[in-house]
Design an enzyme around this catalytic site. Structure first.
Site, PDB file in Angstrom:
ATOM      1  N   GLU A  74       0.871  -1.166   0.000  1.00 21.65           N
ATOM      2  CA  GLU A  74       0.000   0.000   0.000  1.00 21.65           C
ATOM      3  C   GLU A  74       0.915   1.224   0.000  1.00 21.65           C
ATOM      4  OE1 GLU A  74      -2.752   0.291   3.269  1.00 21.65           O
ATOM      5  OE2 GLU A  74      -3.526   2.203   2.520  1.00 21.65           O
ATOM      6  N   ARG A 113       4.953 -12.818   9.652  1.00 22.39           N
ATOM      7  CA  ARG A 113       5.531 -11.489   9.524  1.00 22.39           C
ATOM      8  C   ARG A 113       6.911 -11.467  10.184  1.00 22.39           C
ATOM      9  NH1 ARG A 113       3.532  -6.114   9.491  1.00 22.39           N
ATOM     10  NH2 ARG A 113       1.769  -6.812   8.278  1.00 22.39           N
ATOM     11  N   LYS A 146       4.489   0.848   9.415  1.00 22.42           N
ATOM     12  CA  LYS A 146       4.605   2.102   8.681  1.00 22.42           C
ATOM     13  C   LYS A 146       4.002   3.251   9.470  1.00 22.42           C
ATOM     14  CE  LYS A 146       3.020   0.207   4.873  1.00 22.42           C
ATOM     15  NZ  LYS A 146       2.498  -0.019   3.517  1.00 22.42           N
TER      16      LYS A 146
HETATM   17  P1  ATP Z   1       2.840  -2.230   8.111  1.00 24.77           P
HETATM   18  O1  ATP Z   1       1.993  -3.023   9.039  1.00 24.77           O
HETATM   19  O2  ATP Z   1       4.279  -2.192   8.475  1.00 24.77           O
HETATM   20  O3  ATP Z   1       2.303  -0.880   7.829  1.00 24.77           O
HETATM   21  P2  ATP Z   1       1.575  -3.426   5.912  1.00 24.77           P
HETATM   22  O4  ATP Z   1       1.359  -4.870   6.017  1.00 24.77           O
HETATM   23  O5  ATP Z   1       0.428  -2.536   6.149  1.00 24.77           O
HETATM   24  O6  ATP Z   1       2.830  -3.035   6.770  1.00 24.77           O
HETATM   25  P3  ATP Z   1       1.665  -3.358   3.079  1.00 24.77           P
HETATM   26  O7  ATP Z   1       2.096  -2.242   2.209  1.00 24.77           O
HETATM   27  O8  ATP Z   1       0.244  -3.711   3.107  1.00 24.77           O
HETATM   28  O9  ATP Z   1       2.187  -3.022   4.529  1.00 24.77           O
HETATM   29  O10 ATP Z   1       2.554  -4.651   2.804  1.00 24.77           O
HETATM   30  C1  ATP Z   1       2.892  -5.133   1.534  1.00 24.77           C
HETATM   31  C2  ATP Z   1       3.287  -6.565   1.676  1.00 24.77           C
HETATM   32  O11 ATP Z   1       4.385  -6.703   2.563  1.00 24.77           O
HETATM   33  C3  ATP Z   1       2.153  -7.390   2.238  1.00 24.77           C
HETATM   34  O12 ATP Z   1       2.063  -8.592   1.509  1.00 24.77           O
HETATM   35  C4  ATP Z   1       2.563  -7.630   3.655  1.00 24.77           C
HETATM   36  O13 ATP Z   1       2.039  -8.825   4.114  1.00 24.77           O
HETATM   37  C5  ATP Z   1       4.088  -7.646   3.562  1.00 24.77           C
HETATM   38  N1  ATP Z   1       4.693  -7.247   4.831  1.00 24.77           N
HETATM   39  C6  ATP Z   1       4.473  -6.116   5.513  1.00 24.77           C
HETATM   40  N2  ATP Z   1       5.144  -6.114   6.683  1.00 24.77           N
HETATM   41  C7  ATP Z   1       5.809  -7.295   6.748  1.00 24.77           C
HETATM   42  C8  ATP Z   1       6.682  -7.915   7.707  1.00 24.77           C
HETATM   43  N3  ATP Z   1       7.001  -7.297   8.849  1.00 24.77           N
HETATM   44  N4  ATP Z   1       7.170  -9.131   7.423  1.00 24.77           N
HETATM   45  C9  ATP Z   1       6.867  -9.742   6.273  1.00 24.77           C
HETATM   46  N5  ATP Z   1       6.061  -9.227   5.338  1.00 24.77           N
HETATM   47  C10 ATP Z   1       5.527  -8.014   5.553  1.00 24.77           C
HETATM   48 MG    MG Z   2      -1.335  -3.335   4.811  1.00 27.28          MG
END
Ligand code: ATP
Ligand code: MG
Length: 566
Positions: free
Chosen positions: A38, A268, A278
């Site tokens: 995102e 994760r 983020k």
């Molecule tokens: P955050 O919670 O840090 O804001 P998010 O999951 O909202 O991260 P996205 O932009 O939706 O961020 O993530 C893009 C991809 O990266 C998704 O497939 C998500 O599952 C993966 N991802 C995000 N954070 C992690 C993590 N800590 N470990 C592994 N994969 C991750």
């Molecule tokens: Mg997300």
């Protein structure tokens, strides 16, 4: 990207699924994944893990991986983030097969929503947010049907079209999937599909005033892109039935190619001493606690890059933490050892004095100054040598002198003899102090027969110090970092305290260092080992004649170990 892992390496559970699907011919031998960020922030090391999985697995099985911006929430998203995400994915060494935007699917998502309404699978609900929550119940209380649940398909269609046309105020109505208000899985209690929100979108502008919810948009986007394996993190495990439900309602396969994509969850990545969401990273930036998303203390890809990390080190880290089904916390020390290993093998060696202490050689004339030729890398002669000037006025490290030498101290002390690396043996004859009692200069004598660093009589001198010639030294700012969060788990704070209180106010130290002259022309991003002091990378804040270096990671400090043992 090819993985250099040996072919015999055992498969992780995702690879097993893919291999079985290939063997059964499920998707006609196709593997297609996507990385779906995102664009509401910069990528961090957790995303790097996901990127390595999404791109790495596709590559391993001869498949493709798309980059899809999951840009369905106009309020928090921005092109700045889109650009940085692309830069970071490329920098990590991956290239996407197709570049997609969930917002490009808005028309198709809308059409499919109308289709679901016509099938009696979705309805317009006039309850407000609080009411919906109340009706939905919770884990212990079954939900109650919304009073609007039994609207006719034609009424729903009419209302949904008018939602889209902008006839209703923000938040006044939503479109919901009609699944099961009593379902034990809360995600299936008639989840939201669309909300009304008059917000400007960074790609679609003001074309839409209704926006699809993540759970609806995500699976549909996957299916439209003919993704075969939709890899995501564990928190979506409970959403998988919903992911499947949305796609399975396409009963006559009008919208999606079969077989449908399969969602697979992995754990994760979390890191000790690191906040990794983020939202919180954005707070650190907005509150000025760090200098920006690329502050070298940030766990973002751009922060790590600025700190001096290489893509190889980050990929190697992702490989070593593996793919787990249960949540885990990796040691930040593991990440550090990955970059240390890379730089140990590849970084050119240089001498730099971080906290300078003057050393003069009283029995050496100015005219006796000479140059020493030092190897750029001890194990890699092909990386060449450079010449380093040496004279009677030098800088050495303050930490390399002790007035009271402890046991096993092989560095400088009154009366002690040490080797100045590659140059000479010197003995400390006199310690000069200022009025406040600080040591400001060491007066030494040298053994001219030791030119090059060893005495012809073969006498043993254990300590070898790095040094910088004063007259030709390059002045530089060196930035030394400590973890932003001294606590292993920054979120584990006592009752009534906020995670901010765990921030280390001394996580950045700037010092004025003296570098050997060959570092004068170092370019932004170049990495070096400063002998005995660690690995350092040139920071973009550098200006001509005023270089700035970040310490990427220290060397393993042998004295600290001895001292710790007592
Ligand atoms: P955050 O919670 O840090 O804001 P998010 O999951 O909202 O991260 P996205 O932009 O939706 O961020 O993530 C893009 C991809 O990266 C998704 O497939 C998500 O599952 C993966 N991802 C995000 N954070 C992690 C993590 N800590 N470990 C592994 N994969 C991750
Ligand atoms: Mg997300």
């Amino acid at each position: 990207m090819t993985s250099d892992a040996p072919e015999t390496k055992s498969l992780n559970f995702i690879e097993e699924i893919m291999e079985a699907d290939l063997a059964s011919g499920k998707h006609g031998g196709r593997i297609q994944t996507r990385f779906p960020p995102e664009p509401n922030g910069y990528l961090h090391i957790g995303h790097a893990k996901a990127i390595c999985i999404d791109f790495g697995m596709a590559a391993r099985f001869g498949g493709k991986c798309n980059l899809r911006m999951d840009d369905t929430n106009p309020c928090t998203e921005d092109v700045e983030y889109v650009d940085s995400i692309q830069e970071d994915v490329r920098w990590l060494g991956f290239d996407w097969a197709g570049e997609y935007y969930a917002s490009d699917y808005f028309p198709l998502l809308y059409d499919y929503a109308e289709y679901l309404i016509q099938q009696g699978k979705a309805y317009v609900c006039d309850l407000n947010e609080a009411e919906i929550r109340e009706y939905r119940g919770n884990f212990h209380t079954p939900g109650r049907p919304s009073p609007y649940r039994d609207r006719s398909a034609s009424e729903n269609l009419d209302l949904f079209r008018r939602m889209r046309a902008g006839e209703f105020p923000d938040g006044s109505r939503v479109l919901r999937a009609k699944i099961d208000v009593q379902h034990p899985n809360m995600n299936l209690r008639d989840p939201l599909m669309y909300r009304i929100r008059r917000a400007h979108h960074h790609r679609t502008g003001d074309a839409w005033c209704i926006y699809p919810m993540y759970d609806y948009a995500h699976g549909v986007s996957d299916a439209l892109e003919t993704i075969t394996h939709s890899i995501c993190t564990l928190e979506f495990e409970d959403h998988r039935p919903l992911y499947d439900w949305f796609l399975e309602q396409d009963v006559d396969a009008r919208f999606f190619q079969r077989p449908l994509p399969r969602q697979i969850e992995f754990a994760r990545l979390n890191l000790t001493h690191t906040v990794m969401s983020k939202r919180r990273l954005l707070q650190l930036v907005q509150e000025g606690i760090v200098a920006g998303w690329d502050d070298p203390r940030m766990p973002t890809i751009c922060g790590l890059r600025r700190r001096g990390y290489t893509p190889e080190a980050i990929r190697s880290f992702a490989e070593r933490v593996g793919v787990a089904k249960r949540d885990m916390v990796a040691e930040v020390g593991l990440l550090e050892s990955c970059i240390r290993e890379d730089l140990e093998a590849n970084a050119l060696r240089r001498m730099a004095v971080i906290r300078p202490l003057k050393l003069t050689i009283t029995n050496m004339a100015e005219a006796e100054a000479f140059e020493v030729e030092l190897a750029n890398h001890p194990d890699r002669p092909e990386l060449g040598t450079r010449k380093v000037p040496f004279s009677n006025t030098l800088w050495i490290e303050q930490d390399d002198f002790r007035e009271e030498a402890p046991k096993k101290w092989f560095r400088l002390a009154p009366g002690a003899e040490v080797r100045l690396r590659g140059a000479a043996l010197v003995r400390c004859e006199e310690v000069v102090k200022d009025a406040a009692g600080n040591v400001v200069e060491l007066r030494c004598t040298w053994d001219p027969a030791s030119k090059g660093g060893n005495a012809p009589d073969g006498r043993k001198v254990k300590g070898t110090l790095h040094w910088v010639n004063a007259a030709t030294a390059v002045e530089a700012e060196v930035r030394l970092y400590e973890p932003l969060f001294p606590a292993e788990d920054p979120m584990d704070v006592p009752e009534g305290q906020d995670w901010h209180q765990g921030i280390n106010p001394g996580s950045l130290e700037r010092v004025k260092a003296k570098l050997e002259p060959s570092l004068a022309g170092a370019e932004v991003g170049q990495r070096f080992q400063f002998e005995r002091m660690g690995y350092f990378a040139v920071d973009p804040d550098s200006r001509p004649g005023a270089p700035v270096f970040n310490r990427t990671v220290s060397l393993k400090d042998s004295w600290a170990k001895i001292e710790a043992k007592g």
